[in-house]
Enzyme design. Structure first.
Site, PDB file in Angstrom:
ATOM      1  N   SER A 134       0.847  -1.189   0.000  1.00 36.55           N
ATOM      2  CA  SER A 134       0.000   0.000   0.000  1.00 36.55           C
ATOM      3  C   SER A 134       0.891   1.251   0.000  1.00 36.55           C
ATOM      4  O   SER A 134       1.675   1.431  -0.926  1.00 36.55           O
ATOM      5  CB  SER A 134      -0.948  -0.025   1.194  1.00 36.55           C
ATOM      6  OG  SER A 134      -1.953   0.950   1.055  1.00 36.55           O
TER       7      SER A 134
ATOM      8  N   GLU B 216      -8.965  -4.292  -5.080  1.00 40.48           N
ATOM      9  CA  GLU B 216      -8.286  -3.270  -4.290  1.00 40.48           C
ATOM     10  C   GLU B 216      -9.221  -2.168  -3.800  1.00 40.48           C
ATOM     11  O   GLU B 216      -9.039  -1.612  -2.728  1.00 40.48           O
ATOM     12  CB  GLU B 216      -7.152  -2.630  -5.119  1.00 40.48           C
ATOM     13  CG  GLU B 216      -6.002  -3.547  -5.454  1.00 40.48           C
ATOM     14  CD  GLU B 216      -5.013  -3.759  -4.312  1.00 40.48           C
ATOM     15  OE1 GLU B 216      -5.329  -3.398  -3.169  1.00 40.48           O
ATOM     16  OE2 GLU B 216      -3.923  -4.287  -4.587  1.00 40.48           O
TER      17      GLU B 216
END
Length: 562
Positions: free
Chosen positions: A269, A388
């Site tokens: 991330s 995602e």
């Protein structure tokens, strides 16, 4: 994220030198490493895995007072006592309310015992409740520390480099969290236990492994921007912290038996986005402090801008009127102001993050990678998750007009023309599923995931298509951060699909040790190539697949930075 090289020597305690059997009890059995500026002793030893943990090694001075909002500084010499790092060390956090509401549903639907449906997921996010966690209990601005995990065998070989030993591969972990939350260990929530990675390392090779995890400044204290900071401070202080820690590894990791020539940086991330920032730093030259990179769900804001009022807003929360007064403020007041400001962030935003500083960060990493401006000597393994965007949506958005407003506020710096292109051409209100969404919620999910993560994955994959590797985490539902449980293996919450965990950990370790990700049958990953060939890591193990990321939309996002 320079620093001078510290000259140090490796010191084994008398007990270890005499081949005593170290345990978790009794510090006299634990080795001490001389870092030059301090002496640091291992905090614990896992006799089952023969694994030492050196915890909370200081790599920079406390960034407080005049050092607040500035680049990190060399740690001061302190050799009056042996450090053990037994204290709690993590940086001040901020958790947006909207993200806090998502943690419980993520946990619920990551469990295969709970059947997933899109409708149930959207409802659960809307009804989500924050975790009962005090995110800043124990947090301190004095947080620039790192942990080193190393096997007994590797540590004992640290002094043998002159005899031809090159040292073990090093894996460096940069945590995610939107550049506003998280820590090297996952504190205050369950975190990143590298034991499973060490088990795969031992099974795959005699080369061993050194695992390093680092803290870096977050939120306002790590990513404050604006003319005042530019004039009397440093933009992107949190990224400079990471760079500083990477330099520390170059200077000192040999003392633990690691090789500075075989450093792999891995992040997820915001941590994965950080990997891309370091690959493209200094006009595309790259930071030059690692030879391999694993970018998991690499997240960056494509416009490279933050809300224009974020600086003045922070001063207001802190009840001061200048940067000078903010530097003089009490640390607890700074921690509270940071938490309050980020907590109130509009849905799907984090307020703070990296910006172009004209020195270290000179452009959008997405665009720079597309144009070939990155360190091409670094071998790359890129990964993303199949869903995602799952929790990146505002359930209150129900109309096209509201979607347009949401798009504009989610990405600071978009022009009106950009917004019109996005909402009418690239993500129009066609809800038959052909464009990857079926309602206003999934429309937001798709736009956000492609803008911030998927297209970064797409471009770095294509930039290294002949030399690099790419995979998709395809364990249903495939939420953002769901793969962390499989990358690591916290014993208190084992991954529900062992074959997927083994496949992911094997790929990571073989890449770290040999530069080519492989599985237990020694079958190597294919290169991405012209056919976008990837490996899909499913619940039943890895299968070859084709990337389906939207090239047209990714071209738009790569060129959005002006």
């Amino acid at each position: 994220m320079m620093r001078q090289v510290f000259l140090g020597s490796f010191v084994l305690s008398a007990a270890l030198t005499a081949n005593a059997a170290p345990t978790n009890t009794g510090s006299s059995c634990l080795p001490v490493v001389d870092l030059g500026y301090e002496l640091h002793q291992a905090l614990s030893y896992n006799s089952t895995n023969q694994l030492y943990t050196f915890q909370n090694i200081r790599y920079a001075q406390p960034p407080v007072g005049d050092l607040r909002f500035r680049a990190p500084a060399q740690p001061k010499t302190n050799r009056t006592a042996i450090q053990t790092g037994s204290e709690l060390r993590f940086c001040p956090q901020g958790v947006p309310v909207w993200q806090g509401d998502a943690f419980e549903p993520i946990g619920e639907y990551s469990n295969p015992a709970n059947p997933f449906s899109l409708q149930a997921w959207e409802t659960s996010i809307q009804d989500g409740q924050p975790l009962p966690v005090d995110w800043n209990k124990g947090a301190s601005e004095d947080c620039l520390f790192l942990d080193v995990h190393v096997t007994k065998k590797t540590l004992q070989k640290a002094g043998e480099k002159a005899c031809g030993d090159e040292g073990s591969p090093v894996l460096v972990w940069i945590h995610g969290g939107g550049f506003v939350l998280g820590s090297k260990t996952g504190t205050p929530t369950p975190g990143y236990d590298p034991v499973g990675l060490f088990q795969h390392a031992a099974a795959n090779s005699d080369d061993g492994l050194v695992f390093v995890a680092l803290n870096y400044r977050l939120g306002a204290v790590g990513f404050m921007s604006g003319p005042d900071v530019e004039k009397d401070g440093n933009l992107n202080a949190g990224l400079l912290d990471q760079k500083f820690a990477l330099q520390w590894i170059q200077d000192n990791i040999h003392l633990f038996g690691g090789s500075k020539e075989k450093v792999t940086v891995m992040g997820e991330s915001a941590g994965g986005g950080s990997v891309l920032f370091h690959l493209t730093a200094e006009n595309g030259k790259g930071v030059g402090l690692f030879s391999r990179a694993i970018a998991q769900s690499p997240a960056t804001i494509p416009t490279m801008q933050v809300a224009a009022d974020s600086y003045s807003q922070f001063l207001s929360y802190l009840n001061v009127s200048s940067l000078e007064e903010a530097r003089a403020a009490d640390s607890q007041a700074v921690i509270a102001a940071n938490a309050a400001q980020i907590g109130a962030a509009p849905t799907t935003t984090y307020i703070f993050g990296p910006v172009v500083d004209g020195k270290y960060i000179t452009g959008s990493p997405t665009k720079m990678i597309k144009e070939g401006q990155f360190d091409k000597s670094v071998k790359v393994l890129a990964g993303h998750n199949m869903f995602e965007g799952a929790f990146f949506f505002d359930p209150n958005i129900t109309t096209d007009a509201e979607f347009k407003t949401w798009t504009n506020r989610s990405f600071a710096g978009l022009t009106s023309k950009d917004v019109d292109t996005l909402v009418t051409s690239l993500y129009p209100p066609h809800f038959d599923g052909s464009l990857g969404y079926v309602d206003q919620d999934t429309r937001q999910m798709k736009l956000w995931s492609e803008a911030v993560i998927d297209c970064n994955y797409y471009w770095i994959g294509h930039a290294v298509q002949k030399t690099g590797y790419a995979y998709e985490f395809g364990v249903s539902p495939g939420f953002h951060i769901q793969d962390l449980q499989y990358t690591f293996n916290d014993p208190s919450t084992p991954a529900p699909w062992p074959k997927a965990q083994d496949a992911l950990q094997e790929a990571i370790i073989t890449f770290v040790q040999g530069g080519v990700p492989e599985f237990s049958n020694h079958k190597a990953f294919p290169h991405l190539g012209s056919h976008s060939t990837i490996v899909n890591i499913t619940a039943q193990g890895p299968v070859q697949a084709t990337s389906k990321v939207n090239a047209t939309r990714c071209d738009f996002w790569a060129n959005i930075y002006q």
